[in-house]
Write an enzyme that holds these catalytic residues in place. Structure first.
Site, mmCIF file in Angstrom:
data_model
loop_
_atom_site.group_PDB
_atom_site.id
_atom_site.type_symbol
_atom_site.label_atom_id
_atom_site.label_comp_id
_atom_site.label_asym_id
_atom_site.label_seq_id
_atom_site.Cartn_x
_atom_site.Cartn_y
_atom_site.Cartn_z
ATOM 1 N N HIS A 91 -1.546 -0.231 18.386
ATOM 2 C CA HIS A 91 -2.062 -0.100 17.022
ATOM 3 C C HIS A 91 -1.991 -1.428 16.316
ATOM 4 O O HIS A 91 -1.816 -1.507 15.114
ATOM 5 C CB HIS A 91 -1.242 0.896 16.220
ATOM 6 C CG HIS A 91 -1.210 2.223 16.869
ATOM 7 N ND1 HIS A 91 -0.180 2.617 17.682
ATOM 8 C CD2 HIS A 91 -2.099 3.230 16.848
ATOM 9 C CE1 HIS A 91 -0.441 3.828 18.128
ATOM 10 N NE2 HIS A 91 -1.587 4.229 17.658
ATOM 11 N N THR A 105 2.385 8.341 9.399
ATOM 12 C CA THR A 105 3.667 8.937 9.068
ATOM 13 C C THR A 105 3.795 9.143 7.577
ATOM 14 O O THR A 105 4.172 10.210 7.104
ATOM 15 C CB THR A 105 4.807 7.987 9.469
ATOM 16 O OG1 THR A 105 4.511 7.451 10.735
ATOM 17 C CG2 THR A 105 6.118 8.701 9.494
ATOM 18 N N SER A 106 3.488 8.094 6.822
ATOM 19 C CA SER A 106 3.720 8.207 5.389
ATOM 20 C C SER A 106 2.809 9.270 4.785
ATOM 21 O O SER A 106 3.192 9.938 3.828
ATOM 22 C CB SER A 106 3.542 6.860 4.701
ATOM 23 O OG SER A 106 2.249 6.381 4.914
HETATM 24 P P1 ADP Z 1 2.584 4.703 10.326
HETATM 25 O O1 ADP Z 1 3.998 4.328 10.654
HETATM 26 O O2 ADP Z 1 2.177 5.988 10.958
HETATM 27 O O3 ADP Z 1 1.638 3.569 10.537
HETATM 28 P P2 ADP Z 1 2.623 4.052 7.495
HETATM 29 O O4 ADP Z 1 2.426 2.627 7.915
HETATM 30 O O5 ADP Z 1 1.708 4.550 6.442
HETATM 31 O O6 ADP Z 1 2.588 5.024 8.739
HETATM 32 O O7 ADP Z 1 4.089 4.231 6.935
HETATM 33 C C1 ADP Z 1 5.165 3.510 7.449
HETATM 34 C C2 ADP Z 1 6.404 3.900 6.649
HETATM 35 O O8 ADP Z 1 6.736 5.251 6.903
HETATM 36 C C3 ADP Z 1 7.636 3.118 7.025
HETATM 37 O O9 ADP Z 1 7.700 1.901 6.322
HETATM 38 C C4 ADP Z 1 8.762 4.056 6.626
HETATM 39 O O10 ADP Z 1 9.157 3.860 5.284
HETATM 40 C C5 ADP Z 1 8.119 5.420 6.689
HETATM 41 N N1 ADP Z 1 8.676 6.215 7.783
HETATM 42 C C6 ADP Z 1 8.430 6.111 9.109
HETATM 43 N N2 ADP Z 1 9.107 7.067 9.775
HETATM 44 C C7 ADP Z 1 9.793 7.781 8.850
HETATM 45 C C8 ADP Z 1 10.682 8.910 8.895
HETATM 46 N N3 ADP Z 1 10.984 9.504 10.042
HETATM 47 N N4 ADP Z 1 11.206 9.363 7.722
HETATM 48 C C9 ADP Z 1 10.894 8.770 6.551
HETATM 49 N N5 ADP Z 1 10.057 7.719 6.453
HETATM 50 C C10 ADP Z 1 9.522 7.231 7.578
#
Ligand code: ADP
Ligand code: MG
Length: 588
Positions: free
Chosen positions: A217, A440-441
């Site tokens: 990614h 995730t967010s």
């Molecule tokens: P992705 O990781 O799917 O690319 P984003 O970049 O939008 O999603 O978000 C990343 C953020 O998600 C991280 O900086 C962290 O704060 C949050 N994050 C990742 N995993 C978790 C989790 N298990 N619980 C809470 N927050 C998380």
């Protein structure tokens, strides 16, 4: 550069529409992804794969007899939302249960996991096998933490062949688990990839160098090395994978040389030739190899080597025929077209009759979401840059997509005849957020906004205690779903201090507005301090060292949003229409 598009925001959707148009003999479009357009024998296990877009032929290109039954397709590099996975799996189900299989990424785990709960609750037996083949992303004794890259293909192929052969869900799952356990991959990048519409790649590799252990990614590699010769590269990849081989590996292996986007086939073949010699010299027998583009990362310049150590049973299913848009092997009987039912009628919206006072509060909640959007838009680029340091660079874009959709859904709900309550506004907003943001967010913010909405309910007025309950529901939703602990370097490291500070201030007699100001300051402070932490959850974990000295993007965005909401509320001392006396000596 990815340059062919009208509007970058529509890139993934329009590319998928075109893919389906070019492959109608194989796939049909359903809400959330694609499903086989040919008949699936009744009782066959449905293998539902998926993930973000930008990885073709993964994942939609692998749908067809002998391989996947359907693919849930998210936005660029972002997980499909739980609702999409659920709808795709429903369309794929042929009565034999569903196996969900996908690469191990936090966002995908959250969304596919929620879909699995929903499918099981409806009586569609659903299991999950995560692909964890990337040896650079965690040590062997933490294999369950590894992310999935080109090893997706071996797991999908063997599970798909087993389903095609009529095996039951238990056996298809067992073979998928074993295949994953016996699959190892390692990748290298010579240059990063660029998301449609972005003006710079997600990372770059210093000239004359290559980056070892990249993600798919746009996560940069674990370490940079001077550019090797082809022979040195073959030696490096083979020796690292052989050193990581599974127990009772045996001597029969499938090598897969996978191009990540812009490396030419000639170069891949050149490298493959050297790899095969090294494997043979190590006493291994090469079985039905693959060399080509199988799991890509947009225009990434890079490649990976995957090894699958076979046993007799796995070899039978690896060798079995498959017929998909991008992967064809052996011969299969032609399949009849199947009739796909149209999208199910939208569940009739349950009628809510808010009082005018409740509807006025609903409008205020929608306005607050507008504030959230403004601050995300102002900081979109900065959040993307922060996420690119050790993650995949999409945090700004993802938050923007989510909050734009949330505001649109909230406004639409508020425009209903008679308006909508706070609960209705926030649940509509949270669903849209999760659905559109992916990642995730997106899953976390979506479910937290819904939880806060349900805690507030449909009421004519709200007390401070209601605000405290909403803060707690918001926090609990994120910790319950994401399971991050304090110190893991996630948004939780800003969220828990926010909640603590809010409850302490409010419990000590402060107003809601005053408590929010104090809580936002605590969140900002705590978000800054995440710079000292190493990430233990999420995509940034494999690159923990690069992340040191930089705050966590999710913690920063949370603190920014908390600050904007408190700043919006505190001048009037009013939250959700309950006038409070102006704050005396707020403890900001
Ligand atoms: P992705 O990781 O799917 O690319 P984003 O970049 O939008 O999603 O978000 C990343 C953020 O998600 C991280 O900086 C962290 O704060 C949050 N994050 C990742 N995993 C978790 C989790 N298990 N619980 C809470 N927050 C998380
Ligand atoms: Mg990200």
């Amino acid at each position: 550069m990815t340059q062919i598009f009208d509007n970058p925001a529509d890139f993934a959707d329009e590319a998928l529409d075109g893919f389906v148009a070019a492959n109608r003999g194989y796939v049909a479009r359903v809400d959330g992804g694609v499903v086989r357009s040919t008949e699936v024998p009744a009782g066959q296990v449905a293998l539902v794969v998926g993930g973000g877009s930008g990885h073709y032929p993964a994942f939609a290109g692998l749908v067809g007899p002998g391989l996947a039954t359907a693919s849930a397709c998210g936005n660029m590099f972002a997980s499909p939302a739980a609702g999409q996975v659920y709808r795709v799996a429903k369309a794929a189900n042929a009565g034999g249960g569903v196996l969900l299989s996908y690469g191990n990424y936090a966002g995908d785990v959250l969304h596919f996991g929620q879909a699995q709960l929903r499918l099981n609750a409806e009586g569609i037996e659903t299991r999950t096998v995560l692909v964890t083949d990337d040896i650079a992303s965690a040590p062997l004794d933490q294999i369950e933490k590894r992310r999935g890259i080109a090893g997706d293909l071996t797991v999908f192929k063997i599970a798909g062949a087993a389903a095609e052969a009529g095996l039951k869900l238990d056996d298809v799952e067992r073979l998928a688990i074993r295949t994953n356990y016996r699959t190892r991959s390692l990748g290298v990048a010579f240059d990063g990839c660029t998301l449609p519409g972005a003006d710079a790649p997600l990372f770059t590799v210093p000239a004359g160098h290559m980056s070892l252990g990249l993600g798919i990614h746009g996560e940069p590699g674990i370490s940079d090395h001077p550019m090797p010769t082809a022979s040195e590269l073959a030696d490096l990849l083979v020796s690292k994978l052989l050193a990581d081989k599974p127990d009772d590996a045996g001597t029969r292996v499938v090598p897969i040389v996978n191009g990540l986007g812009t490396v030419k086939y000639d170069e891949l073949f050149l490298l493959y030739g050297k790899i095969e010699k090294l494997l043979t010299a190590a006493g291994l027998t090469v079985v039905e190899p693959e060399c080509g583009e199988l799991v890509t990362s947009l225009d990434m310049s890079g490649l990976s080597l995957t090894l699958l150590w076979l046993d007799e049973e796995l070899e039978q299913y690896w060798a079995a025929p498959a017929d998909t848009p991008a992967f064809r092997k052996g011969n299969l009987e032609p399949r009849a077209r199947r009739e796909l039912a149209g999208p199910e009628a939208e569940e009739a919206a349950d009628v809510e009759r808010p009082t005018p006072a409740a509807a006025a509060l609903g409008r205020l909640a929608a306005e607050l979401l507008g504030q959230v959007r403004d601050v995300v838009v102002e900081h979109e680029e900065e959040l993307g840059r922060l996420d690119a340091i050790a993650g995949d660079g999409d945090h700004g874009i993802g938050m923007r997509r989510g909050v734009d959709a949330a505001v649109a859904a909230a406004r639409q709900a508020a425009a209903n005849d008679g308006g909508a309550s706070v609960a209705r506004i926030l649940t509509a907003a949270g669903e849209a957020w999760s659905e559109r943001a992916g990642g995730t967010s997106g899953a976390l913010w979506g479910s937290a906004v819904i939880a806060a909405g349900l805690a507030l309910g449909n009421q004519d007025s709200y007390s401070g205690e209601d605000a405290a309950a909403a803060v707690t529901a918001f926090t609990d939703a994120i910790t319950a779903l994401g399971k991050a602990e304090p110190g893991d370097k996630t948004m939780v490291d800003a969220l828990l201090p926010f909640q603590d500070s809010f409850l302490t201030a409010f419990g000590g007699g402060a107003t809601v507005a005053g408590s929010l100001v104090a809580a936002a300051a605590a969140a900002t402070d705590a978000a800054g301090r995440t710079a000292e932490l190493r990430p233990l959850k999420g995509r940034a974990r494999p690159l923990a060292e690069k992340s040191l000295g930089h705050p966590d993007p999710g913690a920063v965005s949370f603190a920014l949003i908390a600050t904007r909401i408190s700043a919006h509320i505190s001048p009037t001392g009013t939250w959700l229409a309950n006038p409070e006396p102006a704050e005396q000596g707020a403890q900001a």
